[in-house]
Design an enzyme around this catalytic site. Structure first.
Site, short mmCIF file in Angstrom:
data_model
loop_
_atom_site.label_atom_id
_atom_site.label_comp_id
_atom_site.label_asym_id
_atom_site.label_seq_id
_atom_site.Cartn_x
_atom_site.Cartn_y
_atom_site.Cartn_z
N HIS A 66 4.82 2.28 -7.83
CA HIS A 66 5.74 2.67 -6.79
C HIS A 66 6.34 1.24 -6.30
O HIS A 66 7.49 0.86 -6.32
CB HIS A 66 5.21 3.64 -5.83
CG HIS A 66 5.88 3.72 -4.60
ND1 HIS A 66 7.41 4.02 -4.41
CD2 HIS A 66 5.50 3.30 -3.20
CE1 HIS A 66 7.83 3.67 -3.22
NE2 HIS A 66 6.53 3.50 -2.39
N HIS A 90 4.95 -3.37 0.45
CA HIS A 90 5.42 -2.75 1.49
C HIS A 90 4.30 -1.68 1.95
O HIS A 90 4.43 -1.19 3.04
CB HIS A 90 6.50 -2.17 1.55
CG HIS A 90 6.76 -0.90 0.63
ND1 HIS A 90 6.86 -0.95 -0.86
CD2 HIS A 90 6.84 0.70 0.81
CE1 HIS A 90 7.16 0.25 -1.36
NE2 HIS A 90 6.73 1.13 -0.24
N GLU A 94 -0.34 -0.15 5.11
CA GLU A 94 -0.68 0.95 5.59
C GLU A 94 -1.56 1.80 4.91
O GLU A 94 -2.43 2.67 5.18
CB GLU A 94 0.76 1.81 5.49
CG GLU A 94 1.11 3.04 6.00
CD GLU A 94 2.39 3.56 5.76
OE1 GLU A 94 3.30 2.90 5.67
OE2 GLU A 94 2.47 4.77 5.66
N ASP A 95 -1.87 1.70 3.47
CA ASP A 95 -2.60 2.53 2.69
C ASP A 95 -3.62 1.77 2.11
O ASP A 95 -4.52 2.57 1.36
CB ASP A 95 -1.58 3.20 1.42
CG ASP A 95 -0.34 3.91 1.95
OD1 ASP A 95 -0.73 4.43 3.17
OD2 ASP A 95 0.68 4.03 1.19
N ASP A 153 12.56 2.09 -0.96
CA ASP A 153 11.50 2.88 -0.88
C ASP A 153 12.02 4.44 -1.05
O ASP A 153 11.28 4.97 -2.02
CB ASP A 153 10.69 2.49 0.29
CG ASP A 153 9.59 3.25 0.71
OD1 ASP A 153 8.79 3.77 -0.48
OD2 ASP A 153 9.20 3.89 1.67
N ASP A 273 41.12 16.56 -7.58
CA ASP A 273 40.79 14.86 -7.64
C ASP A 273 39.33 14.80 -7.65
O ASP A 273 38.58 14.31 -7.06
CB ASP A 273 41.19 14.02 -6.07
CG ASP A 273 40.78 14.71 -4.97
OD1 ASP A 273 40.25 15.95 -5.18
OD2 ASP A 273 40.92 14.26 -3.95
#
Ligand code: MN
Length: 710
Positions: A66, A90, A94-95, A153, A273
């Site tokens: 990812h 990124h 956080e993880d 992301d 269109d």
């Protein structure tokens, strides 16, 4: 818009070598920034890889796929080194156990971007997607590239929604359509926007999506033939006039077709269109020349020609748009642009970084404008609807008399304009001139309008509550509400003051300025005005203030005055204290002090009309005062009205004596059968005076007993 032959998707390249997954990212990055050092990217790759070791995506892939994919998208967009580095990192803070401090130390360039994205993710979307969006907007105000990382992301994630439970995917899709699509649009990232739209549509409404795809496919054959014919004709016409051009057909996105069917309620068979033609030429003058050639050959549809080269969209989009009646009589849209404008349309803000020679990139004006009102929104439930509203409205550009451009949503009025310029101008607005013509404050503005706001010079002028019914921008709405509540606050303060003082009067005691201040602090108010406002708004009953004053010991503490046996609070020691001549209070009378300008403190009865007037005018000069225990004698005079009879005076004198008071003087007036008798005597306090009064009232023939002079 999907080109007929799709160009390579962003971030699509995947390394075939499992031991060298990063090289496509580095290749893409170096193609845009050939001279840049790539070592921070390589270092970030190693760090992220080891931190995410053992984590997996819903697809079953190792988690690192990812961040790698996000970095690839960012590199393909032409982003700078720190942005690509941040893409790899990124999710680490956080993880994983990685701390921001470590990140700052190891990747000083990328850390602020990682921090921006991390903060946003610290609150889960489920708990508060609104707060997260608010933070995203505020972080983008500091560095707009935080938004680019976040969008990359989201793009990567949207491509893998198929691994998600359908319900969760559809919720994400809705949020993407509501917010991220618009953010990508505002940043000019047309390509990302189109893909996000398409994916969201697919997962939000799979059945309708399939239906639209089928309808488009069913017509593909005849349409492609027609399109190819038109493209050929245009190429020939331009060539005859010496204009070199690259001509591409493009299929409008399924989402835009769906929108036409659902929102504009058009019949699919009548949507002609669904295809368009893009003409890419070598220079800006060639754009206009090509337009002239095309309009000379085919009939343009009136009102459909738009010059976004002369007046670019706020996201810097430039092109000429026109719709012509093609050879078979069907409308067909044509966009004419240069290569540079084309890149701008696809990559938006990122195109600026890729082609730095275009000059210094300025952060888009709308970010700080949006951030400024988003910052002020306290209620999270207001954030998403307001943002959505702000995003979906087309922008118009208007001018101040000095020539400054003010961007506003379509349908905005002079009040929106005034608040966009400055809050003070909004608050003081009384009228407007649009292009020199006096206009109402609710008039709808158009692009190119020059707006002059007429303002009031009165300091008491305030916005009208009616404005809320026609302003469009959240900023104007917020500021008007705030200004009105300030007005209301002033009113409340006045009401609160009145309510407090009349309550105190009913208790027979006044609270001085300092007692009130103590009480307000005890109740947690920052100022006395805040307390008055709260009382006035009915949030705090006056009795509660009284109680707080008692609890804080503010009532009853004070300074002695030996002469009158008084306690007066909040006045300097040695301050002169006099009993007011207007009401001559005696001990026991409810009293208060009033600080005069030069003659010390005057003690008034609370019933004294003079005092009531004074205290209403200057409540801050009221001092808390009360009698201090029994001591000292006070002169009192009583008037008795009675029917004349024999021995009346003797009986009255006896009654006074019974109350243990020594009479000092008396006089009588007799008119026909009525006697007015005046008795002067010394009393210690009001209680004793009342005893005398009661005793006199018992005497036969007495009609009324009252304090003389009252
Ligand atoms: Mn992520």
């Amino acid at each position: 818009m999907r080109p007929l032959s799709p160009s390579r998707a962003l971030g699509a390249e995947i390394s075939q070598d499992p031991f060298d997954l990063l090289s496509p990212v580095l290749r893409s990055f170096s193609s845009h920034h050939p001279k840049d050092d790539t070592s921070p990217i390589e270092k970030a790759w190693e760090v992220a890889k080891s931190l995410h070791e053992g984590q997996f995506r819903a697809s079953g892939e190792p988690y690192i796929s990812h961040p790698l994919g996000v970095a690839q998208i960012l590199a393909d967009l032409g982003c700078e080194r720190e942005v690509v580095t941040a893409g790899l990192l990124h999710d680490t803070v956080e993880d994983t156990g990685y701390s921001l401090e470590e990140c700052r130390k190891e990747f000083p360039e990328a850390a602020p971007l990682v921090e921006g994205v991390t903060k946003l993710s610290s609150i889960s979307w489920e708990i508060s997607s609104a707060e997260t969006i608010k933070k995203l907007i505020l972080a983008m105000q500091q560095d707009v590239r935080v938004g680019v990382v976040k969008i990359a992301d989201r793009l990567y994630n949207a491509r893998t929604w198929r691994f998600m439970p359908p319900q969760k995917a559809s919720r994400k899709a809705k949020e993407t359509l509501d917010i991220y699509v618009h953010l990508a649009d505002r940043l000019g990232m047309g390509k990302v926007k189109a893909e996000l739209e398409e994916l969201s549509f697919k997962y939000l409404d799979p059945k309708i999506y399939r239906e639209v795809v089928q309808m488009v496919e069913a017509k593909a054959g005849s349409r492609d033939e027609y399109l190819r014919g038109m493209m050929k004709e245009i190429r020939i016409s331009l060539k005859q006039c010496g204009i070199r051009a690259r001509i591409a057909g493009r299929l409008k996105s399924h989402f835009s077709i769906y929108r036409k069917i659902v929102v504009l309620k058009k019949d699919f068979d009548r949507i002609y269109d669904i295809v368009g033609i893009r003409v890419i030429v070598g220079s800006t003058p060639d754009c206009y020349r090509a337009l002239g050639v095309i309009h000379g050959r085919w009939q343009p549809v009136p009102g459909r020609m738009k010059d976004y080269i002369g007046a670019p969209k706020p996201n810097f989009y430039q092109s000429l748009h026109t719709t012509i009646l093609g050879d078979n009589g069907q409308e067909i849209e044509i966009q004419i642009r240069t290569e540079e404008m084309h890149r701008q349309d696809e990559y938006g803000i990122a195109a600026h970084w890729r082609y730095k020679e275009l000059g210094d990139f300025e952060s888009p004006e709308w970010i700080s404008r949006t951030a400024n009102w988003v910052k002020d929104l306290q209620d999270p439930s207001e954030i998403l609807p307001a943002l959505k509203n702000d995003f979906i409205s087309e922008e118009i550009s208007t001018l101040t008399p000095k020539g400054k451009t003010i961007y506003l949503p379509e349908g905005a009025c002079p009040v929106d304009f005034a608040y966009a310029v400055h809050t003070k101008i909004g608050d003081a607005a009384v009228g407007a001139k649009i292009n020199g013509v006096p206009s109402s404050l609710s008039a709808k503005l158009k692009t190119g309008d020059c707006v002059e706001i007429l303002t009031s010079t009165s300091p008491n002028h305030s916005p009208s509550p009616d404005w809320l019914s026609f302003v469009l921008t959240p900023k104007a709405k917020n500021k008007i509400k705030r200004s009105l509540s300030r007005e209301k606050n002033l009113e409340d303060r006045g009401e609160g003051k009145k309510a407090l003082f009349s309550q105190f009067l009913s208790y027979g005691r006044m609270l001085s300025y300092s007692s009130l201040l103590q009480a307000s602090r005890r109740m947690g108010f920052g100022s006395l005005d805040a307390l008055y406002a709260a009382v006035g708004a009915g949030k705090v009953p006056p009795a509660a203030v009284w109680k707080a004053a008692l609890r804080s010991g503010a009532v009853g503490e004070g300074q002695d005055s030996k002469r009158y046996s008084l306690r007066v609070e909040g006045v300097e020691k040695g301050e002169r204290i006099e009993l007011a001549k207007c009401c001559k209070p005696v001990p026991g009378d409810p009293i208060a002090g009033f600080v005069t300008n030069s003659r010390g403190v005057r003690i008034h009865s609370l019933q004294c009309p003079d005092f009531i007037k004074l205290s209403e005018k200057s409540p801050d000069k009221v001092a808390d005062a009360h009698w201090k225990g029994p001591s000292g004698d006070f002169e009192a005079e009583i008037e008795v009205l009675a029917l004349d009879r024999r021995a009346l005076l003797a009986d009255l004198s006896l009654a006074i004596a019974n109350a243990c008071v020594n009479l000092s003087s008396s006089r009588q007036k007799v008119a026909s059968n009525l006697v007015s008798a005046y008795f002067s005597f010394k009393v210690r306090n009001l209680a004793q005076l009342e005893q005398v009064t009661k005793s006199l009232e018992q005497v036969e023939g007495v009609i009324e007993v009252k304090r003389a002079g009252s």
